[in-house]
Motif scaffolding. Structure first.
Motif, PDB file in Angstrom:
ATOM      1  N   THR A 129       0.735  -1.194   0.057  1.00 33.44           N
ATOM      2  CA  THR A 129      -0.015   0.067   0.052  1.00 33.44           C
ATOM      3  C   THR A 129       0.818   1.371  -0.010  1.00 33.44           C
ATOM      4  O   THR A 129       1.943   1.332   0.854  1.00 33.44           O
ATOM      5  CB  THR A 129      -0.997  -0.007   1.156  1.00 33.44           C
ATOM      6  N   THR A 149      -3.367   2.413  -3.701  1.00 35.62           N
ATOM      7  CA  THR A 149      -3.389   3.634  -3.096  1.00 35.62           C
ATOM      8  C   THR A 149      -3.869   3.153  -1.732  1.00 35.62           C
ATOM      9  O   THR A 149      -4.696   2.210  -1.544  1.00 35.62           O
ATOM     10  CB  THR A 149      -4.423   4.729  -3.705  1.00 35.62           C
ATOM     11  N   GLY A 150      -3.721   4.096  -0.660  1.00 34.78           N
ATOM     12  CA  GLY A 150      -4.091   3.978   1.001  1.00 34.78           C
ATOM     13  C   GLY A 150      -2.964   3.522   1.572  1.00 34.78           C
ATOM     14  O   GLY A 150      -2.002   3.339   1.403  1.00 34.78           O
ATOM     15  N   ALA A 192      -6.528   0.856   5.294  1.00 31.23           N
ATOM     16  CA  ALA A 192      -7.437   1.502   4.364  1.00 31.23           C
ATOM     17  C   ALA A 192      -7.217   0.945   2.985  1.00 31.23           C
ATOM     18  O   ALA A 192      -7.996   0.808   2.007  1.00 31.23           O
ATOM     19  CB  ALA A 192      -7.823   2.853   4.495  1.00 31.23           C
ATOM     20  N   GLY A 193      -5.978   0.768   2.574  1.00 33.26           N
ATOM     21  CA  GLY A 193      -5.497   0.197   1.436  1.00 33.26           C
ATOM     22  C   GLY A 193      -6.141  -1.058   1.066  1.00 33.26           C
ATOM     23  O   GLY A 193      -6.152  -1.478  -0.149  1.00 33.26           O
ATOM     24  N   SER A 229     -10.835  -2.367   0.476  1.00 29.11           N
ATOM     25  CA  SER A 229     -10.990  -1.656  -0.856  1.00 29.11           C
ATOM     26  C   SER A 229     -11.745  -2.137  -1.539  1.00 29.11           C
ATOM     27  O   SER A 229     -11.502  -2.573  -2.764  1.00 29.11           O
ATOM     28  CB  SER A 229      -9.560  -1.431  -1.560  1.00 29.11           C
ATOM     29  N   GLN A 240     -15.363   2.356  -4.646  1.00 28.37           N
ATOM     30  CA  GLN A 240     -15.055   3.461  -3.704  1.00 28.37           C
ATOM     31  C   GLN A 240     -14.241   4.532  -4.744  1.00 28.37           C
ATOM     32  O   GLN A 240     -13.428   3.960  -5.711  1.00 28.37           O
ATOM     33  CB  GLN A 240     -14.088   2.793  -2.794  1.00 28.37           C
ATOM     34  N   ARG A 275      -9.539   5.465  -5.951  1.00 28.04           N
ATOM     35  CA  ARG A 275      -8.704   4.159  -5.946  1.00 28.04           C
ATOM     36  C   ARG A 275      -8.110   3.784  -7.051  1.00 28.04           C
ATOM     37  O   ARG A 275      -8.609   3.888  -8.255  1.00 28.04           O
ATOM     38  CB  ARG A 275      -9.532   2.880  -5.253  1.00 28.04           C
ATOM     39  N   SER A 332     -10.865  -0.519  -7.670  1.00 33.08           N
ATOM     40  CA  SER A 332     -10.323  -1.404  -6.671  1.00 33.08           C
ATOM     41  C   SER A 332      -9.309  -2.830  -7.157  1.00 33.08           C
ATOM     42  O   SER A 332      -9.581  -3.128  -8.417  1.00 33.08           O
ATOM     43  CB  SER A 332     -11.535  -2.286  -5.950  1.00 33.08           C
TER      44      SER A 332
END
Length: 589
Positions: free
Chosen positions: A479, A507-508, A512-513, A516, A520, A523, A552
């Motif tokens: 991530t 990303t993230g 939180a990465g 996913s 969302q 992302r 995602s």
């Protein structure tokens, strides 16, 4: 000769650690260090002091660095005065010459900070911050670790005294106070008193949350099909008429509860996989007590990964599994996979690692808390208690992101009087678990401090294991903004594995990465596969060359997983079940 009193201490103290057979004098050392740890929030003052002395002595022995810093200080003072005059004259040039905070620093993002005198105050702070960064870095002769520790501690002090943290120097708080007639400060005081009450009463964070495990968290239907003194194994109910013949076993990190992978139905990775036609099993770790102090890292491998693997194969009748490890669980899975490969055990069809490190030479900012002095202090604390407490671990992670997790929270709750927003990920984040003394000591020393797994020194059954023995294909998710397992560190799997490796960078951050789900916004990910005979590519070159894809990463991984999951069959019947998911271990406070 030991005194009779010391002999009594050695035999009778309840927290004496018999397996290590320490002499009484060593117990006294540990008692003293455990007491120091309670006074210093579990940070070794000896480690900080050694770093500070190293830095200070080398600064004093570097006239050129001193001259550079004096010149830099004069230049910044001049620049600040010049900016102050430009602002006083409403010169638009002032905005162009101002210091811009780092992208992750949101403390001065509000337009109110661009008004006098707050623009002058914030610019003075940012210039001071820049000077101290220059002062604590690139000092000839200072060890890299000590330089990082000094720089980190200076940042903590500066963050504490940021003008954004005080009523009279924060225009946003002043405006809110005038607009509400001070009601924000009253609400902030009430928030502070509630937090103090919960701290005094030692209330579990879940008790104050509207999110509850088994009610609106970890609600995917399933059964506990196996249990031992360390794990419960959950098997989830299939949601499709047919399933892939190769089941999935999740090995989550034991530092947190497993249900980050099964939060709410809308963002549950477990449910997503069930809906794609997979048979999913999940390890739920016990929350250790003082009586579990002798649990070792080897116990976690045997009672965790290996017992779960055997149970999965018995339940499904399959000959292979797809194993997935998250964070520390991925490191443990890698050890287990290497040990299996050494004995030509080919029951792993594939191995997936989420934000997991196998080389700890560059573990990111967590290395600030990993040196001989710091580990010795933590070992003394764990020896005293039998485990490392959840609050003691949370403190280190909060310091790494003090702006977001400490000062920003206090600003919003105590000065602006706002209630802390709730969501499922935040509720999971505070539901931490303890770490047994022996296991955590071995983890810190063997993996973090000595990097034994990457360097061929980690032993299973008294024989070293090597990741190069693994032949199962590997899928690793890194991530982008991970502060726990930096993606460049996880990327080192390419240097250590002699098999096909698919690396995906999303990303993230660390949590939180990974959580996913499709749909969302904002992302994206990059993914590429390298064969064992392909030449090595540097992570920065890899990032520059690999095309970015929007959305995602879950569907991308599922497409890869599908290739290693065999044909479709009717869901295997459940064998012996113990009780309903989420089980009992996850509910232990």
């Amino acid at each position: 000769m030991a005194s009779p009193w010391l002999g009594t201490l050695h035999r009778d103290f309840p927290f004496y650690h018999e397996p290590y057979n320490q002499p009484p004098a060593a117990n006294l050392d540990r008692m003293l260090k455990a007491g120091i740890g309670k006074l210093t929030a579990n940070v070794s003052p000896m480690s900080i002091w050694m770093a500070y002395v190293d830095w200070l002595v080398h600064v004093q022995c570097s006239p050129s660095k001193q001259q550079e810093l004096l010149t830099e200080a004069a230049r910044k003072i001049w620049r600040w005065n010049e900016y102050e005059l430009e602002v006083a004259q409403d010169d638009p040039h002032a905005e162009q010459t101002s210091v811009v905070p780092l992208p992750q620093d949101k403390r001065f993002a509000d337009p109110a900070w661009r008004r006098w005198p707050f623009n002058v105050i914030s610019q003075g702070f940012l210039l001071t911050q820049q000077w101290w960064h220059r002062a604590t870095t690139d000092v000839s002769g200072v060890s890299l670790h000590h330089e990082e520790v000094v720089n980190f501690m200076v940042r903590q002090i500066l963050d504490m005294y940021s003008p954004s943290n005080f009523l009279l120097t924060n225009p946003v708080v002043l405006h809110e106070t005038l607009q509400t007639g001070g009601r924000n400060l009253v609400a902030g005081m009430q928030n502070a008193m509630k937090d103090l009450e919960h701290t005094i009463n030692d209330t579990h964070p879940q008790d104050r949350s509207s999110f509850k495990v088994g009610k609106n968290l970890a609600v995917t239907p399933g059964k506990v099909v196996f249990r031992n003194r360390l794990i419960e194994l959950i098997r989830y109910q299939p949601t499709t008429e047919t399933v892939h013949e190769t089941p999935i076993l999740f090995v989550p990190a034991w530092i947190m509860k497993y249900y980050i992978l099964d939060l709410s139905p809308k963002n549950s990775l477990v449910k997503y996989l069930l809906d794609q036609g997979y048979t999913v099993f999940m390890i739920s770790w016990k929350n250790p007590l003082a009586s579990d102090r002798d649990m070792s890292l080897e116990d976690y491998r045997k009672l965790g990964v290996m017992d779960a693997l055997e149970a999965v194969l018995e339940q499904t009748g399959a000959s292979h599994i797809n194993a997935v490890g998250y964070c520390l669980g991925g490191t443990l899975l890698s050890i287990a996979a290497a040990a299996m490969a050494r004995h030509h055990d080919r029951r792993l069809a594939s191995m997936t690692l989420f934000a997991s490190q196998v080389d700890f030479k560059e573990p990111g900012e967590l290395s600030l808390f990993i040196d001989e002095s710091q580990i010795t202090l933590l070992e003394a604390i764990m020896w005293d208690q039998g485990y490392l407490d959840t609050k003691q671990m949370a403190g280190a992670f909060q310091l790494l992101r003090s702006n977001d997790l400490i000062w920003s929270r206090r600003l919003n709750q105590y000065l602006l009087g706002r209630s802390e927003p709730e969501n499922d990920l935040m509720a999971w984040n505070v539901d931490a678990t303890r770490m047994p003394f022996r296991m955590h000591s071995e983890y810190l020393r063997k993996l973090f401090l000595d990097n034994e797994l990457a360097e061929g020194g980690y032993c299973v059954d008294d024989q070293p294991v090597a990741l190069t023995d693994i032949r199962a294909p590997i899928f690793l998710v890194g991530t982008l903004t991970d502060h726990v397992a930096p993606w460049r560190s996880t990327f080192k799997i390419h240097l250590l594995a002699d098999t096909e490796v698919t690396f995906l960078l999303t990303t993230g951050g660390h949590n939180a990465g990974v959580v996913s789900p499709p749909g969302q916004p904002r992302r994206s990910y990059q993914v590429a596969t390298s064969q064992h005979h392909d030449p090595y590519v540097d992570p920065d070159i890899w990032q520059a060359r690999t095309p970015r894809q929007e959305g995602s990463w879950w569907p991308e991984w599922e497409r890869w997983l599908r290739k290693h999951s065999g044909k479709h069959i009717a869901p295997p019947p459940f064998g012996k079940t113990l009780y309903d998911a989420p089980g009992k271990y996850v509910l232990q406070p």
